[in-house]
Every structure is written in C-alpha cells, then in structure tokens.
Design a protein around this motif. Structure first.
Motif, PDB file in Angstrom:
ATOM      1  N   ALA A  31     -19.790  -3.894 -58.800  1.00  0.00           N
ATOM      2  CA  ALA A  31     -19.598  -4.980 -57.827  1.00  0.00           C
ATOM      3  C   ALA A  31     -18.124  -5.368 -57.753  1.00  0.00           C
ATOM      4  CB  ALA A  31     -20.455  -6.182 -58.192  1.00  0.00           C
ATOM      5  N   GLN A  32     -17.477  -5.440 -58.903  1.00  0.00           N
ATOM      6  CA  GLN A  32     -16.050  -5.746 -58.937  1.00  0.00           C
ATOM      7  C   GLN A  32     -15.266  -4.600 -58.306  1.00  0.00           C
ATOM      8  OE1 GLN A  32     -13.363  -4.430 -60.937  1.00  0.00           O
ATOM      9  NE2 GLN A  32     -11.965  -5.996 -60.238  1.00  0.00           N
ATOM     10  N   GLY A  33     -15.755  -3.376 -58.480  1.00  0.00           N
ATOM     11  CA  GLY A  33     -15.134  -2.219 -57.836  1.00  0.00           C
ATOM     12  C   GLY A  33     -15.184  -2.314 -56.318  1.00  0.00           C
ATOM     13  N   VAL A  34     -16.288  -2.830 -55.781  1.00  0.00           N
ATOM     14  CA  VAL A  34     -16.411  -3.025 -54.332  1.00  0.00           C
ATOM     15  C   VAL A  34     -15.383  -4.051 -53.853  1.00  0.00           C
ATOM     16  CG1 VAL A  34     -17.910  -3.962 -52.507  1.00  0.00           C
ATOM     17  CG2 VAL A  34     -18.824  -2.319 -54.150  1.00  0.00           C
ATOM     18  N   LEU A  35     -15.211  -5.122 -54.613  1.00  0.00           N
ATOM     19  CA  LEU A  35     -14.203  -6.128 -54.247  1.00  0.00           C
ATOM     20  C   LEU A  35     -12.798  -5.525 -54.265  1.00  0.00           C
ATOM     21  CD1 LEU A  35     -15.540  -9.249 -56.180  1.00  0.00           C
ATOM     22  CD2 LEU A  35     -15.678  -8.796 -53.730  1.00  0.00           C
ATOM     23  N   SER A  36     -12.501  -4.742 -55.296  1.00  0.00           N
ATOM     24  CA  SER A  36     -11.187  -4.097 -55.387  1.00  0.00           C
ATOM     25  C   SER A  36     -11.006  -3.073 -54.271  1.00  0.00           C
ATOM     26  CB  SER A  36     -11.018  -3.414 -56.744  1.00  0.00           C
ATOM     27  OG  SER A  36     -10.896  -4.374 -57.756  1.00  0.00           O
ATOM     28  N   TYR A  37     -12.065  -2.339 -53.947  1.00  0.00           N
ATOM     29  CA  TYR A  37     -12.021  -1.347 -52.875  1.00  0.00           C
ATOM     30  C   TYR A  37     -11.717  -2.028 -51.542  1.00  0.00           C
ATOM     31  CZ  TYR A  37     -13.790   2.379 -49.789  1.00  0.00           C
ATOM     32  OH  TYR A  37     -13.931   3.342 -48.821  1.00  0.00           O
ATOM     33  N   THR A  38     -12.360  -3.156 -51.303  1.00  0.00           N
ATOM     34  CA  THR A  38     -12.122  -3.909 -50.074  1.00  0.00           C
ATOM     35  C   THR A  38     -10.676  -4.425 -50.028  1.00  0.00           C
ATOM     36  OG1 THR A  38     -14.451  -4.533 -50.051  1.00  0.00           O
ATOM     37  CG2 THR A  38     -12.976  -5.799 -48.636  1.00  0.00           C
ATOM     38  N   ALA A  39     -10.204  -4.948 -51.151  1.00  0.00           N
ATOM     39  CA  ALA A  39      -8.810  -5.406 -51.217  1.00  0.00           C
ATOM     40  C   ALA A  39      -7.847  -4.228 -51.049  1.00  0.00           C
ATOM     41  CB  ALA A  39      -8.559  -6.125 -52.536  1.00  0.00           C
ATOM     42  N   LEU A  40      -8.221  -3.066 -51.582  1.00  0.00           N
ATOM     43  CA  LEU A  40      -7.388  -1.872 -51.426  1.00  0.00           C
ATOM     44  C   LEU A  40      -7.303  -1.473 -49.951  1.00  0.00           C
ATOM     45  CD1 LEU A  40      -5.794   0.401 -52.884  1.00  0.00           C
ATOM     46  CD2 LEU A  40      -7.967   1.649 -53.066  1.00  0.00           C
ATOM     47  N   SER A  41      -8.412  -1.615 -49.227  1.00  0.00           N
ATOM     48  CA  SER A  41      -8.397  -1.286 -47.799  1.00  0.00           C
ATOM     49  C   SER A  41      -7.404  -2.182 -47.054  1.00  0.00           C
ATOM     50  CB  SER A  41      -9.797  -1.403 -47.190  1.00  0.00           C
ATOM     51  OG  SER A  41     -10.200  -2.751 -47.030  1.00  0.00           O
ATOM     52  N   VAL A  42      -7.392  -3.452 -47.407  1.00  0.00           N
ATOM     53  CA  VAL A  42      -6.445  -4.384 -46.784  1.00  0.00           C
ATOM     54  C   VAL A  42      -5.022  -4.018 -47.202  1.00  0.00           C
ATOM     55  CG1 VAL A  42      -5.697  -6.797 -46.663  1.00  0.00           C
ATOM     56  CG2 VAL A  42      -8.144  -6.240 -46.622  1.00  0.00           C
ATOM     57  N   ASN A  43      -4.846  -3.669 -48.455  1.00  0.00           N
ATOM     58  CA  ASN A  43      -3.520  -3.313 -48.974  1.00  0.00           C
ATOM     59  C   ASN A  43      -2.949  -2.087 -48.254  1.00  0.00           C
ATOM     60  OD1 ASN A  43      -1.296  -3.503 -50.760  1.00  0.00           O
ATOM     61  ND2 ASN A  43      -2.222  -2.026 -52.130  1.00  0.00           N
ATOM     62  N   VAL A  44      -3.790  -1.095 -48.003  1.00  0.00           N
ATOM     63  CA  VAL A  44      -3.312   0.118 -47.330  1.00  0.00           C
ATOM     64  C   VAL A  44      -3.098  -0.138 -45.837  1.00  0.00           C
ATOM     65  CG1 VAL A  44      -3.899   2.505 -46.703  1.00  0.00           C
ATOM     66  CG2 VAL A  44      -4.354   1.670 -49.014  1.00  0.00           C
ATOM     67  N   LYS A  56       5.859 -10.435 -55.984  1.00  0.00           N
ATOM     68  CA  LYS A  56       6.648  -9.855 -57.070  1.00  0.00           C
ATOM     69  C   LYS A  56       5.971  -8.663 -57.740  1.00  0.00           C
ATOM     70  CE  LYS A  56       8.983 -14.140 -57.996  1.00  0.00           C
ATOM     71  NZ  LYS A  56       9.452 -15.095 -58.927  1.00  0.00           N
ATOM     72  N   ARG A  57       4.809  -8.263 -57.226  1.00  0.00           N
ATOM     73  CA  ARG A  57       4.089  -7.194 -57.908  1.00  0.00           C
ATOM     74  C   ARG A  57       3.315  -6.354 -56.901  1.00  0.00           C
ATOM     75  NH1 ARG A  57       2.691  -6.071 -63.224  1.00  0.00           N
ATOM     76  NH2 ARG A  57       0.739  -4.965 -63.399  1.00  0.00           N
ATOM     77  N   ASP A  58       3.453  -5.052 -57.004  1.00  0.00           N
ATOM     78  CA  ASP A  58       2.651  -4.143 -56.196  1.00  0.00           C
ATOM     79  C   ASP A  58       1.312  -3.957 -56.917  1.00  0.00           C
ATOM     80  OD1 ASP A  58       1.550  -2.211 -54.592  1.00  0.00           O
ATOM     81  OD2 ASP A  58       2.985  -0.642 -55.135  1.00  0.00           O
ATOM     82  N   ILE A  59       0.251  -4.408 -56.297  1.00  0.00           N
ATOM     83  CA  ILE A  59      -1.060  -4.371 -56.957  1.00  0.00           C
ATOM     84  C   ILE A  59      -1.888  -3.150 -56.562  1.00  0.00           C
ATOM     85  CG2 ILE A  59      -1.135  -6.868 -57.268  1.00  0.00           C
ATOM     86  CD1 ILE A  59      -3.185  -6.878 -54.906  1.00  0.00           C
ATOM     87  N   THR A  60      -1.299  -2.217 -55.838  1.00  0.00           N
ATOM     88  CA  THR A  60      -2.039  -1.041 -55.368  1.00  0.00           C
ATOM     89  C   THR A  60      -2.695  -0.289 -56.520  1.00  0.00           C
ATOM     90  OG1 THR A  60      -0.478  -0.829 -53.542  1.00  0.00           O
ATOM     91  CG2 THR A  60      -1.869   1.077 -54.023  1.00  0.00           C
TER      92      THR A  60
END
Length: 152
Positions: A31-44, A56-60
């Motif tokens: 479930a936390q992976g889904v949240l990170s995946y969604t945030a990764l989609s926004v990041n990309v 101050k930090r690249d969270i990719t």
C-alpha cells in the motif's frame, strides 16, 4: 482506554488489517508502495512541483526504492508463486517490480514529452496513468493467479 480487542474492530471498520508481520510485509508495504508510485508519477511528469515541495532534496530515488519494495513484496506473495523456491520468488518478484516501475517511468517520460507544459495537466496525466497501470497490473496478476494450479 480501549481494550486490545477493540483494535481489530476499529481496524475492520476503517478497512485496515491488524498489525502483524505478515500484514506489514504483504499489505501495508505494498500500500505504501502504491503511494510512492503515485508520487513518483507526479515527480516524473511534473518535477517542478515536487521541487517546490522538497527544494533541498531530490526524492526520486526514495520514491523509486519504496515503489520497488512495495511492488516486489506484493508480487512475492501472489498465489501463482506459491510453489516456487524462495530464490525464484525473490528473482521473479524483483524482476516484476523493476520492470513495472522502470517501464512506468519510461511511459511517463514519453507522455511528458507530448503533453503541453501545464502543471495541472501533467500532474493529472501522471496520476491517472499511474492508477490505470496499477489497475491493469493487478487485474493481470489476478488472471495469472487464477490460471495457476490450485492446491487441494
């Protein structure tokens, strides 16, 4: 103060599973992976938005790591892998997690190159395509699980 027996009923009402090691690994981490995946989609799709939130930090890499762990654990625990060795489960679930995650990043990079530079539009395309890919992947795994021999 609530009794220990009230926690399962509260968790059940909220749609959550009790905190056990099995649930932490194969329910909450995915479930936390889904949240990170969604945030990764926004990041990309919209890196400027993420940079405003975390200047101050690249969270990719953090998002990618959490996505890989969550999706890898989700795959590891699927019924179609029940009869393979631990080494094969690790190999197959790692391969699936990496292929899904990096394939998604490639898809988002391609989408980003054709979508007009608009913060809201890029974010919507990222989240929407990410959720669609999760839904298709989950559906695919259910088909594969149903094709696997059932234990009697």
């Amino acid at each position: 103060m609530s009794s220990p027996k009230s926690c399962p009923s509260i968790c059940g009402k909220l749609g959550l599973k009790p905190l056990t090691s099995q649930n932490l690994l194969f329910y909450y981490a995915p479930a936390q992976g889904v949240l990170s995946y969604t945030a990764l989609s926004v990041n990309v799709m919209n890196p400027s938005l993420v940079l405003r939130i975390f200047p101050k930090r690249d969270i990719t890499n953090i998002l990618l790591f959490n996505t890989l762990v969550g999706s890898g654990l989700y795959l590891y625990n699927r019924p179609h892998l029940a009869d393979v060795s631990r080494k094969e489960k690790i190999l197959y679930s790692s391969f699936g997690a990496v292929t899904f995650s990096l394939g998604s990043v490639l898809i988002w990079a391609i989408i980003r190159s054709v979508v007009p530079e608009n913060v809201a539009l890029c974010t919507a395309f990222g989240v929407g395509s990410g959720l669609a890919l999760i839904k298709v992947g989950k559906s695919y795994l259910e088909v594969v699980d149903n094709l696997a021999p059932k234990k009697s």
